[in-house]
Every structure is written in C-alpha cells, then in structure tokens.
Motif scaffolding. Structure first.
Motif, PDB file in Angstrom:
ATOM      1  N   ALA A 124       0.825  -1.207   0.000  1.00  0.00           N
ATOM      2  CA  ALA A 124       0.000   0.000   0.000  1.00  0.00           C
ATOM      3  C   ALA A 124       0.860   1.258   0.000  1.00  0.00           C
ATOM      4  CB  ALA A 124      -0.926  -0.004   1.212  1.00  0.00           C
ATOM      5  N   PHE A 125       1.871   1.296   0.855  1.00  0.00           N
ATOM      6  CA  PHE A 125       2.706   2.493   0.921  1.00  0.00           C
ATOM      7  C   PHE A 125       3.575   2.653  -0.326  1.00  0.00           C
ATOM      8  CE2 PHE A 125       1.769   2.234   5.526  1.00  0.00           C
ATOM      9  CZ  PHE A 125       1.278   3.529   5.693  1.00  0.00           C
ATOM     10  N   LYS A 126       3.956   1.544  -0.933  1.00  0.00           N
ATOM     11  CA  LYS A 126       4.693   1.631  -2.195  1.00  0.00           C
ATOM     12  C   LYS A 126       3.811   2.273  -3.268  1.00  0.00           C
ATOM     13  CE  LYS A 126       7.330  -1.201  -5.493  1.00  0.00           C
ATOM     14  NZ  LYS A 126       7.786  -2.582  -5.828  1.00  0.00           N
ATOM     15  N   LYS A 127       2.536   1.903  -3.290  1.00  0.00           N
ATOM     16  CA  LYS A 127       1.613   2.502  -4.256  1.00  0.00           C
ATOM     17  C   LYS A 127       1.369   3.978  -3.932  1.00  0.00           C
ATOM     18  CE  LYS A 127      -1.185   2.169  -7.810  1.00  0.00           C
ATOM     19  NZ  LYS A 127      -0.643   1.929  -9.179  1.00  0.00           N
ATOM     20  N   LEU A 128       1.215   4.287  -2.665  1.00  0.00           N
ATOM     21  CA  LEU A 128       1.001   5.677  -2.268  1.00  0.00           C
ATOM     22  C   LEU A 128       2.212   6.547  -2.589  1.00  0.00           C
ATOM     23  CD1 LEU A 128      -0.858   5.051   1.090  1.00  0.00           C
ATOM     24  CD2 LEU A 128      -1.746   6.444  -0.788  1.00  0.00           C
ATOM     25  N   ASP A 129       3.389   5.958  -2.536  1.00  0.00           N
ATOM     26  CA  ASP A 129       4.608   6.711  -2.892  1.00  0.00           C
ATOM     27  C   ASP A 129       4.535   7.259  -4.312  1.00  0.00           C
ATOM     28  OD1 ASP A 129       6.040   6.578  -0.509  1.00  0.00           O
ATOM     29  OD2 ASP A 129       7.000   4.659  -1.021  1.00  0.00           O
ATOM     30  N   THR A 130       3.812   6.558  -5.196  1.00  0.00           N
ATOM     31  CA  THR A 130       3.771   6.978  -6.609  1.00  0.00           C
ATOM     32  C   THR A 130       2.980   8.274  -6.816  1.00  0.00           C
ATOM     33  OG1 THR A 130       1.757   5.695  -7.142  1.00  0.00           O
ATOM     34  CG2 THR A 130       3.890   4.554  -7.327  1.00  0.00           C
ATOM     35  N   ILE A 131       2.156   8.645  -5.836  1.00  0.00           N
ATOM     36  CA  ILE A 131       1.359   9.880  -5.975  1.00  0.00           C
ATOM     37  C   ILE A 131       1.592  10.850  -4.820  1.00  0.00           C
ATOM     38  CG2 ILE A 131      -0.447   8.733  -7.328  1.00  0.00           C
ATOM     39  CD1 ILE A 131      -2.179   8.826  -4.737  1.00  0.00           C
ATOM     40  N   LYS A 132       2.498  10.518  -3.919  1.00  0.00           N
ATOM     41  CA  LYS A 132       2.648  11.312  -2.690  1.00  0.00           C
ATOM     42  C   LYS A 132       2.867  12.791  -2.983  1.00  0.00           C
ATOM     43  CE  LYS A 132       5.005  11.261   1.785  1.00  0.00           C
ATOM     44  NZ  LYS A 132       6.061  10.614   2.613  1.00  0.00           N
ATOM     45  N   ALA A 133       3.675  13.104  -3.982  1.00  0.00           N
ATOM     46  CA  ALA A 133       3.977  14.505  -4.293  1.00  0.00           C
ATOM     47  C   ALA A 133       2.754  15.255  -4.816  1.00  0.00           C
ATOM     48  CB  ALA A 133       5.105  14.571  -5.325  1.00  0.00           C
ATOM     49  N   ASP A 134       1.740  14.532  -5.257  1.00  0.00           N
ATOM     50  CA  ASP A 134       0.546  15.159  -5.826  1.00  0.00           C
ATOM     51  C   ASP A 134      -0.655  15.131  -4.888  1.00  0.00           C
ATOM     52  OD1 ASP A 134       1.533  15.899  -8.443  1.00  0.00           O
ATOM     53  OD2 ASP A 134       1.612  13.762  -8.894  1.00  0.00           O
ATOM     54  N   ILE A 135      -0.442  14.693  -3.636  1.00  0.00           N
ATOM     55  CA  ILE A 135      -1.558  14.600  -2.694  1.00  0.00           C
ATOM     56  C   ILE A 135      -1.712  15.899  -1.915  1.00  0.00           C
ATOM     57  CG2 ILE A 135      -2.460  13.459  -0.634  1.00  0.00           C
ATOM     58  CD1 ILE A 135      -1.130  10.888  -1.533  1.00  0.00           C
ATOM     59  N   VAL A 136      -2.944  16.382  -1.836  1.00  0.00           N
ATOM     60  CA  VAL A 136      -3.330  17.446  -0.911  1.00  0.00           C
ATOM     61  C   VAL A 136      -4.261  16.794   0.115  1.00  0.00           C
ATOM     62  CG1 VAL A 136      -4.450  19.678  -0.621  1.00  0.00           C
ATOM     63  CG2 VAL A 136      -3.206  19.170  -2.739  1.00  0.00           C
ATOM     64  N   TRP A 137      -3.893  16.840   1.374  1.00  0.00           N
ATOM     65  CA  TRP A 137      -4.659  16.134   2.401  1.00  0.00           C
ATOM     66  C   TRP A 137      -5.831  16.985   2.889  1.00  0.00           C
ATOM     67  CZ3 TRP A 137      -3.327  11.260   2.543  1.00  0.00           C
ATOM     68  CH2 TRP A 137      -2.000  10.885   2.302  1.00  0.00           C
ATOM     69  N   TRP A 138      -6.968  16.329   3.105  1.00  0.00           N
ATOM     70  CA  TRP A 138      -8.071  17.007   3.782  1.00  0.00           C
ATOM     71  C   TRP A 138      -8.298  16.371   5.150  1.00  0.00           C
ATOM     72  CZ3 TRP A 138     -12.471  13.951   4.759  1.00  0.00           C
ATOM     73  CH2 TRP A 138     -12.705  12.868   3.923  1.00  0.00           C
ATOM     74  N   SER A 139      -8.516  17.220   6.134  1.00  0.00           N
ATOM     75  CA  SER A 139      -8.665  16.742   7.506  1.00  0.00           C
ATOM     76  C   SER A 139     -10.108  16.720   7.974  1.00  0.00           C
ATOM     77  CB  SER A 139      -7.835  17.608   8.458  1.00  0.00           C
ATOM     78  OG  SER A 139      -8.214  18.963   8.372  1.00  0.00           O
ATOM     79  N   GLY A 140     -10.998  17.332   7.210  1.00  0.00           N
ATOM     80  CA  GLY A 140     -12.418  17.335   7.549  1.00  0.00           C
ATOM     81  C   GLY A 140     -13.258  17.521   6.304  1.00  0.00           C
ATOM     82  N   GLY A 141     -14.545  17.207   6.421  1.00  0.00           N
ATOM     83  CA  GLY A 141     -15.417  17.229   5.259  1.00  0.00           C
ATOM     84  C   GLY A 141     -15.521  18.581   4.596  1.00  0.00           C
TER      85      GLY A 141
END
Length: 336
Positions: free
Chosen positions: A187-204
C-alpha cells in the motif's frame, strides 16, 4: 396562593416548568453539517419528547475520552466515534455496555452493532471530480492513482483510518476479497507513486473546498459531502466504483453521568425514524434497515446502501485490532 406562586417561580428559574427536572445530556460529535443534522434530527426531537436538555459539544476527541474515564470525570454522555475505535475502546474498558432492553437492535444492520456501540450512520469513500476543472474525470481507484493519464493534485483523507490504504491496494490490483490482512508494504509503495501530488483534507468541509476551488480537482471523498457540494451548484461527478464503506458509531463513555438518558437517546437516534431523517439530511446511509421505507425513494436510491454492485466493506474489526500499529506507520510515512 403565595406558596403556589413561589413554587412556580422556582420552577421557571430551574427550567422545569410542567416537567420533572433532568440534568443536561451532552452529545459530542465531529461538528459541521453532519452534527447540525444530528442535532435537528435527533437531539432537538429527543429533548422535546423526554424533557431533557441536550447540549452539543465537540469535536470528538479520543484522547479526551480516555483521560475523562481514567480520571473518573466523564462529562460526555453520548459520543459519535469511528466504528473501528468503538470496537477498540469497548475492548479497552472505556465504554459502557449498551442496554438493549432500551435500544431495539432487531432492525439494526448487524455489521454496525457491538455490545458497546450501534451504528450512527455509514458512508462510502467515493471518487469525486470537479468536471468543470478537468478534461476527464477518473472513474476508478487505478485511474485516481494514474498521474500520467490524470495529472495534477488529488486529495485524500489525512488521518489514519479505513479508506486510503484500501484504495491504494485496490488501485494496485488487489482483489476486494483479498484486501485483509492489509499489505502495508504494498500500500505504501503505491502511495509513494502519488505522494507529491496529494493534498490532504482533515475534515469534510475542507474536502469540499478543495474540490470546489479545483485546488485538487479530484480525489477520495465521503459520499455525503459530494452530494451536498453538488446541491450548491458545483459540477460534481461521483464514481461509486469499488466504493469503500465505513461507519460511525454511537457510544457511551464509561462513567457517563446520565447513562439512562444516554441509552434512550441512542434508542431514538437509531430508530427507523431517526435514521431516515439523518440519512435524508446528510446523504449517508441509515443503519436501521427499516429506515429506507420511510424515505423518498428517489433520495434513498442515492445512498451507499444502494451502491452495492462493487462495494467494498472496510473491516472494522481488523482496524480495531491493528489501529495503533497502522497509525504509527501512517504518520511516519506522511512526515517523510
């Protein structure tokens, strides 16, 4: 006459005119539009029927629950928590057992019932897209992880909880019935492929803002937030392909001062009527199996319980057992 007047005046001061006095019942949830509906659908109506003043508090804080219970100073009576936490907290002795002579569980979805909790509502993580901001929208988890075909920022839930790990594994080709035990390395290997393009949301609310502004024109969202956003005029496309279900639960912290009233409140909130109104107001699915019959059929068809063709049920029991170890690795990965 003077005696009667004095008693009446005292009753008004105490807020008990015509009814027996009851202590405030404190309901705690996550805030935002979901708690607004919980207040109108459950708390206000319960308060009127039972002559109990229901006080709203929040946001839910697991550290605070633990601290209150350990200090024998519990001030929250009913709390909306994540389903996996409810299982874990029950096992850790932080919750009261529910009284099922008061709470009718006969028509409750058994997936969301334990000795210590019943489902508050259940929702799906779905793929959402602002159609006005992109040429094409991803329609599967694999496409959401495909930065070549779908370049740009994408948004995911920030916290360690069911949803993102499962999405990464599904995107990497793991069959839905083979997800557990979770292969964290994969899972983390797959997430590494997009990590630089992720914007995290903490609430709805933040997730809605990111999509509406097109700061992140697509990503993973709670289905109800997309329904609400579309109602404001945003051109939202929702893909239910392999939607990942998870649930919130209603619990009573150990040592709650109004335990009897708390059980009655949960009975009301989990009733067919309470669940139908909650679902209609939020876009999340009811946990009472009799609730859909009380709803507008057109609305009921839009809820997660009707999107079962490729639906993936997050394993709450697995997450309860492994919650801490997954969380430790999740936050370490995020901080790198």
């Amino acid at each position: 006459m003077k005696t009667k007047t004095a008693i009446a005046t005292l009753a008004i001061v105490l807020g008990v005119s015509g009814h027996s006095f009851a202590a405030d019942l404190v309901f705690t949830s996550w805030g935002g539009t979901t708690q607004d509906v919980q207040k109108s659908a459950w708390a206000d109506k319960f308060a009127a029927e039972e002559s109990v003043n229901v006080v709203q508090d929040g946001p839910t804080d697991y550290g605070k629950i633990k601290a209150m219970v350990e200090a024998q100073g519990t001030t929250w009576d009913v709390v909306d928590v994540e389903g996996d936490y409810a299982i874990q907290a029950g096992e850790q002795g932080l919750l009261e057992k529910l009284d099922f002579s008061v709470i009718d569980k006969a028509s409750l979805d058994p997936r969301f019932v334990t000795d210590y909790s019943v489902g508050s509502f259940y929702y799906s993580f779905v793929i959402g897209c602002n159609k006005d901001a992109v040429a094409a929208c991803p329609a599967s988890w694999a496409e959401l992880f495909d930065t070549a075909k779908f370049p740009g920022k994408r948004t995911f839930y920030k916290w360690s909880a069911p949803g993102v790990i499962e999405a990464a594994l599904l995107a990497d080709g793991v069959p839905a019935d083979k997800l557990y035990p979770l292969d964290l390395d994969r899972a983390f290997k797959k997430l590494d492929t997009i990590k630089a393009d992720i914007v995290w949301w903490s609430g709805g609310a933040q997730s809605q803002q990111l999509l509406a502004s097109a700061e992140a024109p697509f990503g993973s969202f709670w289905n109800g937030r997309l329904t609400a956003l579309a109602a404001t005029g945003v051109n939202v496309e929702t893909s239910w392909a392999q939607n990942i279900t998870a649930a919130d639960a209603l619990v009573v912290p150990k040592g709650a001062k109004n335990k009897d009233a708390a059980m009655k409140f949960i009975a009301y909130a989990s009733s067919p009527e309470g669940q139908a109104e909650m679902a209609a107001g939020t876009g999340y699915a009811p946990t009472n199996l009799k609730a859909p019959a009380l709803m507008d059929p057109a609305l009921a068809k839009t809820l997660p319980d009707q999107q079962t063709a490729s639906q993936v049920n997050a394993d709450m029991a697995y997450w309860a057992t492994h919650r801490d170890e997954i969380g430790e690795r999740w936050y370490a990965w995020q901080s790198k």
